[in-house]
Structures are given as structure tokens and as C-alpha cells.
Write an enzyme that holds these catalytic residues in place. Structure first.
Site, short mmCIF file in Angstrom:
data_model
loop_
_atom_site.label_atom_id
_atom_site.label_comp_id
_atom_site.label_asym_id
_atom_site.label_seq_id
_atom_site.Cartn_x
_atom_site.Cartn_y
_atom_site.Cartn_z
N ASP A 108 7.03 9.03 -7.32
CA ASP A 108 7.78 10.01 -6.40
C ASP A 108 9.23 10.30 -6.63
OD1 ASP A 108 7.86 11.51 -4.28
OD2 ASP A 108 7.64 9.79 -2.84
N LYS A 136 5.04 13.47 -8.91
CA LYS A 136 5.92 14.57 -8.30
C LYS A 136 7.07 15.24 -8.83
CE LYS A 136 3.98 12.73 -3.75
NZ LYS A 136 4.38 12.32 -2.48
N PHE A 157 1.93 14.20 0.44
CA PHE A 157 1.64 12.82 0.61
C PHE A 157 -0.03 12.85 0.47
CE2 PHE A 157 0.11 9.05 2.62
CZ PHE A 157 1.03 7.95 2.23
N VAL A 158 -0.29 11.89 -0.58
CA VAL A 158 -1.73 11.80 -1.04
C VAL A 158 -2.26 10.26 -0.90
CG1 VAL A 158 -1.72 13.72 -2.80
CG2 VAL A 158 -1.15 11.35 -3.58
N ASP A 164 -2.76 4.23 -0.81
CA ASP A 164 -2.93 4.04 0.87
C ASP A 164 -2.03 4.89 1.61
OD1 ASP A 164 -0.87 2.66 0.09
OD2 ASP A 164 -1.03 1.50 1.96
P1 5GP Z 1 9.07 6.13 -5.94
O1 5GP Z 1 9.75 4.62 -6.10
O2 5GP Z 1 9.02 6.93 -7.25
O3 5GP Z 1 9.84 7.03 -4.77
O4 5GP Z 1 7.90 5.97 -5.30
C1 5GP Z 1 7.02 4.92 -5.77
C2 5GP Z 1 6.01 4.23 -4.52
O5 5GP Z 1 6.09 5.03 -3.35
C3 5GP Z 1 4.80 4.78 -5.23
O6 5GP Z 1 4.26 3.36 -6.05
C4 5GP Z 1 3.86 4.70 -3.65
O7 5GP Z 1 3.56 3.31 -3.21
C5 5GP Z 1 4.72 5.20 -2.80
N1 5GP Z 1 4.39 6.82 -2.73
C6 5GP Z 1 4.96 7.73 -3.10
N2 5GP Z 1 4.37 8.81 -2.95
C7 5GP Z 1 3.24 8.60 -2.34
C8 5GP Z 1 2.15 9.34 -1.74
O8 5GP Z 1 1.97 10.71 -1.92
N3 5GP Z 1 1.03 8.52 -1.35
C9 5GP Z 1 0.98 7.26 -1.46
N4 5GP Z 1 0.09 6.79 -0.76
N5 5GP Z 1 2.14 6.53 -1.87
C10 5GP Z 1 3.20 7.24 -2.22
MG MG Z 2 1.66 2.17 -0.14
#
Ligand code: 5GP
Ligand code: MG
Ligand code: MG
Length: 179
Positions: A108, A136, A157-158, A164
Site C-alpha cells: 500500500d 496500490k 480498501f479490499v 482481512d
Molecule cells: P503498507 O505498509 O504498504 O502501507 O501496507 C501494508 C499492510 O497494510 C498490508 O500488509 C495490509 O496488512 C494492510 N493493508 C493495506 N491496504 C490494505 C487493504 O486494502 N486491505 C487490507 N485488508 N489490508 C490492507
Molecule cells: Mg490486516
């Protein structure tokens, strides 16, 4: 079961990526990985919990010998930490000289991967790359080269297929986005 929409806790989600499309994209990534890592006996490190279903289907499609192990990332809260770096839990293998492929559910902002990569590189692997089910691109805040993304999505958000919403939805076969 496949549903056009689902309710999880207080939110409604609509079908976004059907299982057949997910599995097709996983197959394509597995084919690329099998080609790129032929004869290298790569070690996949799957990040729990979210990546468990992707990891399972990805491994089944690999056509060159490979290993898998599971890690967990825990935020540590001692006085010396910045509060941002997440500690790697459960890595028992010696990864020195190994070809490592991180298996993630979703990239993300990229903070998680940006924190994880230097910690792994410190352990002397031959190479480290990232395979993620979802990315994303509009949310990415780090200059990260994610070599093996299965699918790119908009900034929604998915849930489903391992992902989850407050503990629920991981068992869904399809991916849903919040309405
Ligand atoms: P980042 O560190 O890249 O911002 O995000 C990592 C973590 O955020 C992912 O491993 C996940 O746990 C959570 N996350 C980010 N976007 C989503 C989403 O759209 N849905 C869900 N269920 N978790 C997300
Ligand atoms: Mg989670
Ligand atoms: Mg994750």
C-alpha cells in the site's frame, strides 16, 4: 461460495476481483518466478497472516525446486525504537547466500516492505525480491522496485483471499472492495 456483495462488521463490500482472475494472475507470476529462479533453489518468505492464501496458490504453480518459510512482522515498542520498524519474527533459516522472495498480500504505502528489505539484506542473502498479490501504485510512498506484483489496484480498501477487515474476510475466495 461466491457472493455479489458481503457485509463484514459495519461495512459493505462488493465483488471486485473474482477467484478465476486472481488464480490466473497468480499463475502468471509463478511462471515468471519459475523461469527467473530456475536452478537457484529460492527461499520464499511469506508474511503472515495476509499472504497465506496467495503463498499457497503461488507455491502450487512453481515448476522449479523452491523452499518456503513463514514470518510475522511485529511492531516493537521499546524505548529505542522509532515505532515504525517492524521486527521479523520466526525466521529460523540462515539466509546468507540465499535467493529470497518475500511473499506479501498487498503493498500500500510501502512502509512495511521499505522497513523489511534492509533488515533482510543485513543478513547477507544473495538477492531479495518481492512478490505481492496486490499493489496500490497511487498510495506508494517509497521508491521501491516491486518486481513481481500479481495485480495493481486503485486506492480502495479490499478484503478476501487472505486479506482481512478487523480479523474477518480472510476465507473469502474472491477479493471485495469497500462500498
Ligand atoms: P503498507 O505498509 O504498504 O502501507 O501496507 C501494508 C499492510 O497494510 C498490508 O500488509 C495490509 O496488512 C494492510 N493493508 C493495506 N491496504 C490494505 C487493504 O486494502 N486491505 C487490507 N485488508 N489490508 C490492507
Ligand atoms: Mg490486516
Ligand atoms: Mg501484509
Amino acid at each position: 461460495m461466491h457472493h455479489p456483495s458481503v457485509t463484514i462488521h459495519d461495512k459493505q463490500f462488493s465483488l471486485y476481483i473474482p477467484e478465476r482472475k486472481i488464480l490466473h494472475s497468480v499463475e502468471i507470476v509463478a511462471t515468471r518466478l519459475s523461469h527467473d529462479y530456475r536452478g537457484k533453489r529460492p527461499l520464499f518468505l511469506s508474511v503472515l497472516n495476509g499472504a497465506f492464501m496467495f503463498a499457497s496458490d503461488l507455491m502450487k504453480e512453481m515448476s522449479t525446486p523452491c523452499e518456503i518459510s513463514f514470518i510475522r512482522l511485529a511492531s516493537y515498542s521499546d524505548m529505542h525504537s522509532t515505532g515504525k520498524v517492524k521486527e521479523i519474527m520466526g525466521l529460523n533459516e540462515d539466509i546468507r547466500g540465499r535467493h529470497i522472495i518475500i511473499i506479501e498480500d498487498i503493498v500500500d504505502t510501502g512502509h512495511t516492505i521499505a522497513g523489511l528489505l534492509p533488515q533482510l539484506r543485513q543478513k547477507g542473502p544473495a538477492s531479495v525480491e518481492v512478490a505481492t498479490l496486490l499493489i496500490k501504485p497511487e498510495s506508494l510512498q517509497h521508491n521501491l522496485a516491486i518486481k513481481y506484483p500479481a495485480m495493481s489496484i486503485a486506492n480502495d480498501f479490499v478484503v478476501g483471499y487472505g486479506l482481512d477487515y478487523n480479523g474477518l474476510g480472510r476465507n473469502l475466495r474472491d477479493i471485495y472492495k469497500v462500498i
